[in-house]
Write an enzyme that holds these catalytic residues in place. Structure first.
Site, mmCIF file in Angstrom:
data_model
loop_
_atom_site.group_PDB
_atom_site.id
_atom_site.type_symbol
_atom_site.label_atom_id
_atom_site.label_comp_id
_atom_site.label_asym_id
_atom_site.label_seq_id
_atom_site.Cartn_x
_atom_site.Cartn_y
_atom_site.Cartn_z
ATOM 1 N N HIS A 38 13.942 -53.756 35.380
ATOM 2 C CA HIS A 38 15.561 -53.827 35.129
ATOM 3 C C HIS A 38 16.262 -54.347 36.198
ATOM 4 C CE1 HIS A 38 15.621 -51.591 31.342
ATOM 5 N NE2 HIS A 38 14.344 -50.951 31.933
ATOM 6 N N THR A 39 16.007 -55.245 36.932
ATOM 7 C CA THR A 39 16.451 -56.060 38.157
ATOM 8 C C THR A 39 16.851 -57.508 37.701
ATOM 9 O OG1 THR A 39 14.544 -56.374 39.088
ATOM 10 C CG2 THR A 39 15.731 -54.711 40.215
ATOM 11 N N ASP A 40 15.997 -58.017 36.589
ATOM 12 C CA ASP A 40 16.194 -59.398 36.343
ATOM 13 C C ASP A 40 17.385 -59.664 35.905
ATOM 14 O OD1 ASP A 40 15.600 -58.122 33.980
ATOM 15 O OD2 ASP A 40 14.233 -59.803 33.206
ATOM 16 N N GLY A 124 4.393 -54.545 21.304
ATOM 17 C CA GLY A 124 5.262 -53.123 21.615
ATOM 18 C C GLY A 124 4.754 -52.538 22.878
ATOM 19 N N GLU A 162 15.488 -64.537 22.709
ATOM 20 C CA GLU A 162 15.763 -63.255 22.628
ATOM 21 C C GLU A 162 17.227 -62.920 22.792
ATOM 22 O OE1 GLU A 162 13.203 -61.339 22.999
ATOM 23 O OE2 GLU A 162 11.316 -62.380 23.521
ATOM 24 N N ASP A 174 10.245 -62.257 31.784
ATOM 25 C CA ASP A 174 9.131 -62.538 30.851
ATOM 26 C C ASP A 174 8.732 -64.016 30.506
ATOM 27 O OD1 ASP A 174 9.224 -59.691 31.075
ATOM 28 O OD2 ASP A 174 9.909 -59.345 28.868
#
Length: 388
Positions: A38-40, A124, A162, A174
């Site tokens: 959760h840093t990107d 998933g 996305e 990703d």
């Protein structure tokens, strides 16, 4: 994963059965993030590696003038017309159609085409199956049009798929690692500059991917809420992104921003841990890397609140299993996979103990995969080998 044929062979066979030999075959790997979660989307640092599971697209020009066709071994068939009707963001084929749509926006003319898709990436499981699909379709379409894009441009287009087509506000990590990973290496990625610095695993270690067999939808309010909280914290701190904030500055945030403060604390400390992890890998210090992974999980659990019961159980069981040096949840969170750094000579015992322990605690049968760092996306040029 199983004894079935590799994804490349299955994709080509599916294409041949329906349309004959493909004109292009592309592969793109999934990824596991070692640290930097959760840093990107906060312009920070991440340390992912590509894994040895691929999504493969076998593609050829269309034979009619009305529609493109996507044929998936897992989801069936989907079509869309020349006039590009609105793409249903919830449809599994939105990724492939979205790539086409955005290429057209960029001045690329893919024309009409048809493709067959096969994958070995668990869907998933937080192993980036969607980004691998985006990248593989992009590589195949660019090959058909004769265009040659660099890694960063491919990743940026796939991120737009996305964000703009599917509605998932994810960062660049990703698609960038799927498109540009270096074989045998993880990569320290600066998500602002998109610089990628290869880093080898410490000698005598291996990465274990631990699938809890629980699943969640990433396109949901929980992910968007956390991104929004980070943006609110950055605005309050008067920085462009939390990558630019200092930990001591959080002390100034008022009590009514307690949630934003916790989210920001995770991002700031996770960036520090990620840079330290890259240094530990450069020094070959497995213990330091493992300790940083452990600390990352606690931060994700307590400050960012994106772990879950199955992930916490898996990490605890991994810590108690032979050869474990460090373990943490990986990916968006809530469900999916954990990742562990394991002594290579204990890897088989580790895998068995984790599966047994997880079954005893949860009643679920976990999957454990050992993976070397794989290469990023590529075209498979030996088409004859796959179409004989």
């Amino acid at each position: 994963m199983t004894n079935r044929a590799p994804a490349a062979e299955r994709a080509v066979a599916l294409h041949r059965e329906r349309w004959g030999a493909p004109a292009a075959i592309s592969r793109a790997p999934g990824r596991v993030n070692l640290i930097g979660e959760h840093t990107d989307y906060n312009d920070g640092f991440v340390l992912p590696m590509a894994i040895e599971f691929d999504t493969v697209v076998a593609m050829s020009p269309g034979d009619n003038d009305t529609e493109c066709v996507v044929l998936s071994e897992a989801f069936g068939e989907a079509t869309f017309g020349r006039r590009m009707p609105k793409i249903d963001s919830s449809h599994w084929a939105a990724y492939a159609f979205g790539v086409h749509h955005l290429l057209v926006e960029c001045g690329i003319a893919p024309g009409l085409w048809r493709c067959a898709i096969a994958t070995d990436i668990p869907i998933g499981a937080s192993l980036s199956s969607s980004a691998a699909l985006d990248v593989a379709v992009t590589k195949a379409l660019l090959h058909l049009t004769g265009d040659d894009w660099h890694t960063e441009a491919i990743a940026q287009l796939c991120q737009r798929v996305e964000n703009e087509v599917v509605g998932m506000p994810c960062g660049i990590m990703d698609p960038l690692i799927s498109a540009g990973a270096v074989a045998g290496h993880a990569s320290l990625v600066d998500c602002r500059s998109l610089d990628m610095l290869p880093r080898r695993l410490p000698d005598g270690t291996v990465i274990a991917i631990l699938d809890t067999m629980t699943r969640r939808e990433l396109v949901d309010s929980a992910y968007a809420d956390r991104r929004a909280a980070c943006e609110r914290a950055a605005r309050w701190l008067s920085v462009a992104a939390l990558r630019d904030a200092e930990l001591h500055e959080l002390e100034r945030m008022p009590a009514e921003l307690a949630v934003e403060r916790r989210r920001a604390r995770h991002v700031i400390t996770e960036n520090e841990r990620t840079l330290a992890a890259a240094d530990a890998m450069e020094a070959g210090d497995a213990d330091a890397l493992g300790a940083l992974m452990n600390a990352s999980h606690l931060s994700l659990r307590d400050d960012y609140e994106v772990s879950g019961p199955a992930l916490d159980a898996m990490v605890q069981i991994a810590h108690a299993s032979p050869g474990c040096i460090g373990a943490r949840m990986t990916g968006g969170g809530f469900a999916g996979c954990a990742v562990a750094l394991v002594a290579a000579d204990a890897a088989d015992d580790f895998a068995g103990d984790v599966q047994e322990g997880y079954r005893a605690v949860t009643g679920l049968d976990a999957s454990v995969w050992l993976s070397r760092p794989a290469a990023g996306a590529s075209l498979i040029d030996s088409i004859e080998r796959h179409t004989a």
